[in-house]
Design an enzyme around this catalytic site. Structure first.
Site, PDB file in Angstrom:
ATOM      1  N   HIS A   1      15.026  -6.019 -14.429  1.00  0.00           N
ATOM      2  CA  HIS A   1      16.097  -6.937 -14.831  1.00  0.00           C
ATOM      3  C   HIS A   1      17.107  -6.938 -13.682  1.00  0.00           C
ATOM      4  CE1 HIS A   1      14.835  -5.165 -18.739  1.00  0.00           C
ATOM      5  NE2 HIS A   1      15.181  -6.298 -19.298  1.00  0.00           N
TER       6      HIS A   1
ATOM      7  N   ASP B   1      19.325  -3.942 -13.723  1.00  0.00           N
ATOM      8  CA  ASP B   1      18.740  -2.618 -13.445  1.00  0.00           C
ATOM      9  C   ASP B   1      18.960  -2.224 -11.995  1.00  0.00           C
ATOM     10  OD1 ASP B   1      17.542  -2.914 -15.937  1.00  0.00           O
ATOM     11  OD2 ASP B   1      15.607  -3.535 -15.109  1.00  0.00           O
TER      12      ASP B   1
HETATM   13  C1  XLS Z   1      13.100  -4.822 -25.192  1.00  0.00           C
HETATM   14  C2  XLS Z   1      12.189  -5.465 -24.274  1.00  0.00           C
HETATM   15  C3  XLS Z   1      12.706  -5.639 -22.845  1.00  0.00           C
HETATM   16  C4  XLS Z   1      11.875  -6.622 -22.082  1.00  0.00           C
HETATM   17  C5  XLS Z   1      12.501  -7.110 -20.836  1.00  0.00           C
HETATM   18  O1  XLS Z   1      12.740  -4.449 -26.280  1.00  0.00           O
HETATM   19  O2  XLS Z   1      10.984  -4.750 -24.303  1.00  0.00           O
HETATM   20  O3  XLS Z   1      12.766  -4.412 -22.203  1.00  0.00           O
HETATM   21  O4  XLS Z   1      10.616  -6.110 -21.752  1.00  0.00           O
HETATM   22  O5  XLS Z   1      13.753  -7.666 -21.053  1.00  0.00           O
END
Ligand code: XLS
Ligand code: CA
Ligand code: CA
Length: 439
Positions: free
Chosen positions: A102, A105
């Protein structure tokens, strides 16, 4: 560059009888299975958020892991670079070829959008250098449009157009970063794209706006040369009570209704499937039959808990059923197996991260071997083929070809009482699979 994880060696393949927990027992990257190296079937990916950011906090207490990697967090750029160094060291030692991220991140957000973007430019220059030096690639990128309080009522589904605009700007940047890093996918996970109560919600406008935002994203990405796939990642709840992308079927219906199905596929997460009361393999199959199979978030939930535990996968049976579906769907093109997974809060050392990845990778490697054995055995596919053989000839073929309507079928039924229905033989098949897998 100094080594951050001296206790984690370069992880080697030791074979099924090996007992070293820091070696692979089943994952042998270059070994060919069904005519293709394991590393091409599996395309493992590290999730930046869990591995390099998540510190194990929960609602009862703060983090238990140190994710500073030798840099102080308040020195945000040094810390962001330390995360890159940690991530690449881990990926190299574990033979993980891809990562997912993301925007948030990668580096702490600034006070303004412009400041955040400047930081993102700098950190992605650094990541790009490390990618070029190591050959490690980006599987997919995404935008965090759910954590900050501005997104409390959604991003594309926010009642406030200023928030919609801010989300659009963040998504634009995240797409640009994904293209810069050569990512082959872009994910929409609609964390807050849902609602709590109809008392304050205009569902029609929210759905229309969500589709508008996705259309804008697809058009912009294509205009700057993005050749990869877009994915919705369905999830039924947590955080929103009524998520608009509840499961694969719901998400495909949304895409179909707005004419987006050809543009956007599915990133199916195992834990989200179980939260939706589905098996993981059901969700993968539903994506495939809608022509929307894209990528996988490989993790595992806990069936005794009602939330998203994001555990490293260790259930070989479940992973085998998933690999069977992936192989039948033609395997990955732009997608892969992203470990959207974290170690438990009390497994708080770097070695635990390595154990998590090794267990997850070995689980899917063993699952690939077992799925290949099931396919090569052929009896399961034959059984299904035979079960539907009636549709290959006679009245069955007429139904499939659209040659028979209710009148013709009534005439046929009046002459042909159905025979006693054939057994589905579920228990026999389950036993057969056990013998193929564990015999
Ligand atoms: C949350 C999601 C998230 C997605 C990406 O539950 O798994 O981490 O994979 O935004
Ligand atoms: Ca996920
Ligand atoms: Ca999840």
């Amino acid at each position: 560059m100094s080594e951050l994880f001296p206790n984690i060696p370069a992880v080697k393949y030791q074979g099924a009888s090996g007992q070293d927990p820091l070696a692979f027992s089943y994952y042998n990257p270059d070994e060919e299975i069904l005519g293709k190296p394991m590393k091409e079937h599996l395309k493992f990916s590290l999730a930046w958020w869990h591995t390099l950011c998540g510190e194990g906090s929960d609602m009862f207490g703060p983090g238990t892991y140190d994710k500073e990697f030798g840099a102080e967090k308040r020195d945000f750029m040094a810390h962001a670079k330390a995360k890159v160094d940690a991530g690449f060291e881990l990926m190299q030692k574990l033979s993980i070829g891809y990562f997912c991220f993301h925007d948030t991140d990668l580096v702490a957000e600034g006070q303004t959008l412009a400041e955040s973007n400047k930081r993102l430019d700098e950190i992605t220059d650094y990541i790009r250098q490390r990618m070029d030096a190591t050959g490690i690639k980006c599987l997919w990128g995404t935008c965090n449009a759910f954590s900050h309080r501005r997104f409390m009522a959604g991003a594309g589904t926010s009642p406030d157009p200023d928030i919609f605009a801010y989300a659009a700007a963040k998504i634009k940047k995240a797409i640009e970063l994904t293209v810069k890093l050569g990512g082959t996918g872009y994910v929409f996970w609609g964390g807050r794209e849902g609602y709590e109560t109809l008392l304050n919600t205009n569902v029609q406008l929210e759905l229309d706006n969500l589709a508008r935002l996705m259309r804008m994203a697809v058009e912009y990405a294509r205009s700057i040369g993005f050749k990869g796939d877009f994915y919705i990642e369905p999830k039924p709840k947590e955080p929103s009570k009524h998520q608009y992308d509840f499961d694969v079927a719901t998400a495909c219906n949304f895409l179909r209704a707005y004419g987006l199905l050809g543009d956007i596929k599915m990133n199916v997460e195992a834990n989200h499937a179980t939260l939706a009361s589905h098996t993981f393999s059901h969700e993968v199959r539903m994506a495939a039959v809608n022509g929307a199979f894209g990528s996988i978030d490989a993790n595992q939930g806990d069936l005794l808990l009602g939330w998203d535990t994001d555990q490293f996968p260790c259930d070989v049976y479940d992973a085998t059923m998933c690999m069977l579906e992936i192989i039948r769907a033609g395997g990955f093109t732009n997608g892969g197996l992203n470990f959207d997974a974290k170690t438990r809060r009390m497994s708080n050392t770097p070695e635990d991260m390595a154990y998590g990845f090794i267990t997850g990778m070995d689980t899917y490697a063993l699952a690939l071997r077992k799925a290949a054995a099931i396919i090569e055995d052929g009896r399961l596919d034959n059984f299904v083929e035979q079960r539907y053989a009636g549709y290959k000839a006679g009245i069955g073929a007429d139904i499939v070809a659209g040659k028979a309507g209710l009148k013709e079928l009534e005439a046929y039924a009046l002459q042909n009482e159905p025979k006693s229905p054939a057994s589905g033989r579920q228990e026999m098949l389950e036993g057969m699979l056990n013998r193929i897998m564990y015999g």
